[in-house]
Design a protein around this motif. Structure first.
Motif, PDB file in Angstrom:
ATOM      1  N   MET A   1       0.841  -1.201   0.000  1.00 38.08           N
ATOM      2  CA  MET A   1       0.000   0.000   0.000  1.00 38.08           C
ATOM      3  C   MET A   1       0.871   1.243   0.000  1.00 38.08           C
ATOM      4  SD  MET A   1      -2.457   1.472   3.020  1.00 38.08           S
ATOM      5  CE  MET A   1      -1.012   1.843   3.996  1.00 38.08           C
ATOM      6  N   SER A   2       0.644   2.138  -0.942  1.00 41.31           N
ATOM      7  CA  SER A   2       1.369   3.399  -0.903  1.00 41.31           C
ATOM      8  C   SER A   2       0.725   4.317   0.118  1.00 41.31           C
ATOM      9  CB  SER A   2       1.338   4.074  -2.275  1.00 41.31           C
ATOM     10  OG  SER A   2       0.045   4.555  -2.569  1.00 41.31           O
ATOM     11  N   ALA A   3       1.523   5.219   0.688  1.00 46.02           N
ATOM     12  CA  ALA A   3       0.970   6.162   1.657  1.00 46.02           C
ATOM     13  C   ALA A   3      -0.125   7.007   1.026  1.00 46.02           C
ATOM     14  CB  ALA A   3       2.086   7.055   2.196  1.00 46.02           C
ATOM     15  N   ALA A   4       0.063   7.356  -0.242  1.00 45.32           N
ATOM     16  CA  ALA A   4      -0.940   8.181  -0.924  1.00 45.32           C
ATOM     17  C   ALA A   4      -2.273   7.452  -1.042  1.00 45.32           C
ATOM     18  CB  ALA A   4      -0.431   8.571  -2.311  1.00 45.32           C
ATOM     19  N   ALA A   5      -2.206   6.155  -1.384  1.00 46.18           N
ATOM     20  CA  ALA A   5      -3.438   5.374  -1.500  1.00 46.18           C
ATOM     21  C   ALA A   5      -4.120   5.254  -0.152  1.00 46.18           C
ATOM     22  CB  ALA A   5      -3.134   3.992  -2.069  1.00 46.18           C
ATOM     23  N   GLY A   6      -3.330   4.994   0.893  1.00 42.95           N
ATOM     24  CA  GLY A   6      -3.913   4.865   2.217  1.00 42.95           C
ATOM     25  C   GLY A   6      -4.596   6.141   2.664  1.00 42.95           C
ATOM     26  N   LEU A   7      -3.941   7.263   2.468  1.00 50.94           N
ATOM     27  CA  LEU A   7      -4.531   8.534   2.870  1.00 50.94           C
ATOM     28  C   LEU A   7      -5.763   8.860   2.047  1.00 50.94           C
ATOM     29  CD1 LEU A   7      -1.286  10.594   3.466  1.00 50.94           C
ATOM     30  CD2 LEU A   7      -2.930   9.862   5.193  1.00 50.94           C
ATOM     31  N   ALA A   8      -5.774   8.457   0.784  1.00 54.70           N
ATOM     32  CA  ALA A   8      -6.951   8.695  -0.054  1.00 54.70           C
ATOM     33  C   ALA A   8      -8.152   7.936   0.487  1.00 54.70           C
ATOM     34  CB  ALA A   8      -6.669   8.284  -1.494  1.00 54.70           C
ATOM     35  N   TRP A   9      -7.933   6.689   0.900  1.00 60.03           N
ATOM     36  CA  TRP A   9      -9.031   5.909   1.462  1.00 60.03           C
ATOM     37  C   TRP A   9      -9.496   6.470   2.796  1.00 60.03           C
ATOM     38  CZ3 TRP A   9      -6.359   0.789  -0.121  1.00 60.03           C
ATOM     39  CH2 TRP A   9      -6.847   0.374  -1.373  1.00 60.03           C
ATOM     40  N   ARG A  10      -8.603   7.169   3.491  1.00 63.66           N
ATOM     41  CA  ARG A  10      -8.989   7.746   4.781  1.00 63.66           C
ATOM     42  C   ARG A  10      -9.774   9.046   4.617  1.00 63.66           C
ATOM     43  NH1 ARG A  10      -4.830   8.991   8.922  1.00 63.66           N
ATOM     44  NH2 ARG A  10      -6.707   9.245  10.175  1.00 63.66           N
ATOM     45  N   GLN A  11      -9.825   9.616   3.411  1.00 66.97           N
ATOM     46  CA  GLN A  11     -10.649  10.804   3.209  1.00 66.97           C
ATOM     47  C   GLN A  11     -12.093  10.451   3.532  1.00 66.97           C
ATOM     48  OE1 GLN A  11      -9.388  13.894   2.459  1.00 66.97           O
ATOM     49  NE2 GLN A  11      -7.433  12.865   2.730  1.00 66.97           N
ATOM     50  N   VAL A  12     -12.782  11.324   4.252  1.00 64.30           N
ATOM     51  CA  VAL A  12     -14.093  10.982   4.800  1.00 64.30           C
ATOM     52  C   VAL A  12     -15.087  10.555   3.727  1.00 64.30           C
ATOM     53  CG1 VAL A  12     -16.071  11.866   6.082  1.00 64.30           C
ATOM     54  CG2 VAL A  12     -13.767  12.408   6.838  1.00 64.30           C
ATOM     55  N   GLU A  13     -15.175  11.308   2.647  1.00 61.68           N
ATOM     56  CA  GLU A  13     -16.157  10.960   1.618  1.00 61.68           C
ATOM     57  C   GLU A  13     -15.828   9.620   0.981  1.00 61.68           C
ATOM     58  OE1 GLU A  13     -19.026  12.247   1.027  1.00 61.68           O
ATOM     59  OE2 GLU A  13     -18.662  13.734   2.568  1.00 61.68           O
ATOM     60  N   SER A  14     -14.559   9.380   0.712  1.00 60.63           N
ATOM     61  CA  SER A  14     -14.155   8.100   0.137  1.00 60.63           C
ATOM     62  C   SER A  14     -14.455   6.956   1.089  1.00 60.63           C
ATOM     63  CB  SER A  14     -12.663   8.118  -0.191  1.00 60.63           C
ATOM     64  OG  SER A  14     -12.229   6.849  -0.642  1.00 60.63           O
ATOM     65  N   LEU A  15     -14.197   7.172   2.371  1.00 60.08           N
ATOM     66  CA  LEU A  15     -14.419   6.124   3.356  1.00 60.08           C
ATOM     67  C   LEU A  15     -15.899   5.800   3.498  1.00 60.08           C
ATOM     68  CD1 LEU A  15     -12.968   4.226   5.203  1.00 60.08           C
ATOM     69  CD2 LEU A  15     -12.945   6.000   6.968  1.00 60.08           C
ATOM     70  N   ARG A  16     -16.748   6.828   3.450  1.00 60.24           N
ATOM     71  CA  ARG A  16     -18.195   6.575   3.504  1.00 60.24           C
ATOM     72  C   ARG A  16     -18.622   5.646   2.371  1.00 60.24           C
ATOM     73  NH1 ARG A  16     -18.794  12.396   4.816  1.00 60.24           N
ATOM     74  NH2 ARG A  16     -19.192  12.497   7.053  1.00 60.24           N
ATOM     75  N   GLU A  17     -18.110   5.889   1.191  1.00 61.59           N
ATOM     76  CA  GLU A  17     -18.457   5.041   0.048  1.00 61.59           C
ATOM     77  C   GLU A  17     -17.887   3.636   0.215  1.00 61.59           C
ATOM     78  OE1 GLU A  17     -17.157   6.996  -3.458  1.00 61.59           O
ATOM     79  OE2 GLU A  17     -18.571   8.666  -3.266  1.00 61.59           O
ATOM     80  N   ARG A  18     -16.687   3.546   0.766  1.00 65.97           N
ATOM     81  CA  ARG A  18     -16.054   2.248   0.942  1.00 65.97           C
ATOM     82  C   ARG A  18     -16.770   1.380   1.978  1.00 65.97           C
ATOM     83  NH1 ARG A  18     -12.615   0.417  -3.012  1.00 65.97           N
ATOM     84  NH2 ARG A  18     -11.546   2.215  -3.917  1.00 65.97           N
ATOM     85  N   LEU A  19     -17.503   1.983   2.869  1.00 65.09           N
ATOM     86  CA  LEU A  19     -18.205   1.237   3.918  1.00 65.09           C
ATOM     87  C   LEU A  19     -19.552   0.686   3.467  1.00 65.09           C
ATOM     88  CD1 LEU A  19     -17.557   3.507   7.041  1.00 65.09           C
ATOM     89  CD2 LEU A  19     -16.456   1.317   6.511  1.00 65.09           C
ATOM     90  N   GLN A  20     -19.966   0.953   2.244  1.00 60.79           N
ATOM     91  CA  GLN A  20     -21.320   0.589   1.836  1.00 60.79           C
ATOM     92  C   GLN A  20     -21.610  -0.901   1.972  1.00 60.79           C
ATOM     93  OE1 GLN A  20     -22.445   2.272  -1.957  1.00 60.79           O
ATOM     94  NE2 GLN A  20     -22.035   4.358  -1.288  1.00 60.79           N
TER      95      GLN A  20
END
Length: 238
Positions: A1-20
């Motif tokens: 995992m790149s740090a950039a990818a990890g931080l992108a997934w931690r963005q709130v809007e992205s994380l909300r979508e990832r939790l669906q």
């Protein structure tokens, strides 16, 4: 995992979508080969995966590490965040995207310190007090429940019902929330309408005759629930 990818997934809007549609699974939860179950669920629209190898019949040692690595590579191939349940050492060894801990597991603040800022931290919360403590400890999302009765987790608490989600949102919690415990395509929409951003399941997918179809049904129920909440004036934060 790149740090950039990890931080992108931690963005709130992205994380909300990832939790669906969040699949939680270990080898002992599956009626078929775990890798095949994960492949089918990803094809059906699973948005996040948690490796939870606990309970009767769970793998240990090299077998556990081998399966975790195999499932991690499947998730990486398809761009699905891979979370490890309650094992920071394993998460770091296989370069997982994050760790999830319960109230009886390693202290969340210590987990955050060990995994750093790039990786996702999820924490289980049964009520408002536990949710607020999780946020103070650095949680990116909380798993609330069990909302309905479940026999999958041997140490599960009694079901709280959906009112706990509504209360958390009414009291101003805006952290991403995934509902857990006894969730099926029939009640997933209710969970989202009550305030969750998505649902986490085990047997609703792993014990299904058709894992892909079961995942698609959950995805549809969640999206319909989100649409209803938006029409009712939801602000997207809850």
């Amino acid at each position: 995992m790149s740090a950039a990818a990890g931080l992108a997934w931690r963005q709130v809007e992205s994380l909300r979508e990832r939790l669906q549609v969040y699949l939680i699974m270990g080898s002992n939860n599956c009626l078929k080969d775990p890798a095949a179950v994960l492949e089918a669920s990803i094809a059906g629209g699973v948005t996040m995966f948690q490796y939870r190898e606990k309970g009767t019949g769970a793998l240990a040692g090299d077998e556990r590490l081998s399966l975790a690595s195999k499932l991690r590579e499947l998730c990486r191939k398809h761009g699905v965040p891979f979370i490890v349940n309650d094992d920071v050492d394993l998460a770091l060894a296989i370069d997982a995207d994050g760790v999830h801990v319960g109230q009886e597991d390693e202290v969340a603040a210590e987990v955050r310190r060990r995994i750093g800022e790039a990786r996702i931290l999820g924490v289980s919360a049964y009520d408002q007090a536990e949710a607020e403590a999780a946020i103070r400890s650095g949680a990116d999302y909380i798993g609330v429940g069990p909302l309905f009765s479940t026999t999958t987790k041997e140490d599960a608490k009694s079901a709280s019902g959906l009112a706990v989600l509504e209360a958390m949102r009414d009291q101003g919690l805006q952290i991403p929330i995934v509902g857990i415990g006894g969730i099926t395509p029939d009640n997933a929409g209710e969970v989202v309408r009550a305030g969750a951003n998505g649902v986490s399941v085990i047997t609703a997918i792993t014990h299904a005759a058709d894992e892909r179809a079961a995942t698609e049904a959950l995805q549809l129920a969640v999206k319909q629930g989100l649409a209803v909440r938006a029409d009712a004036g939801g602000n997207g934060l809850a």
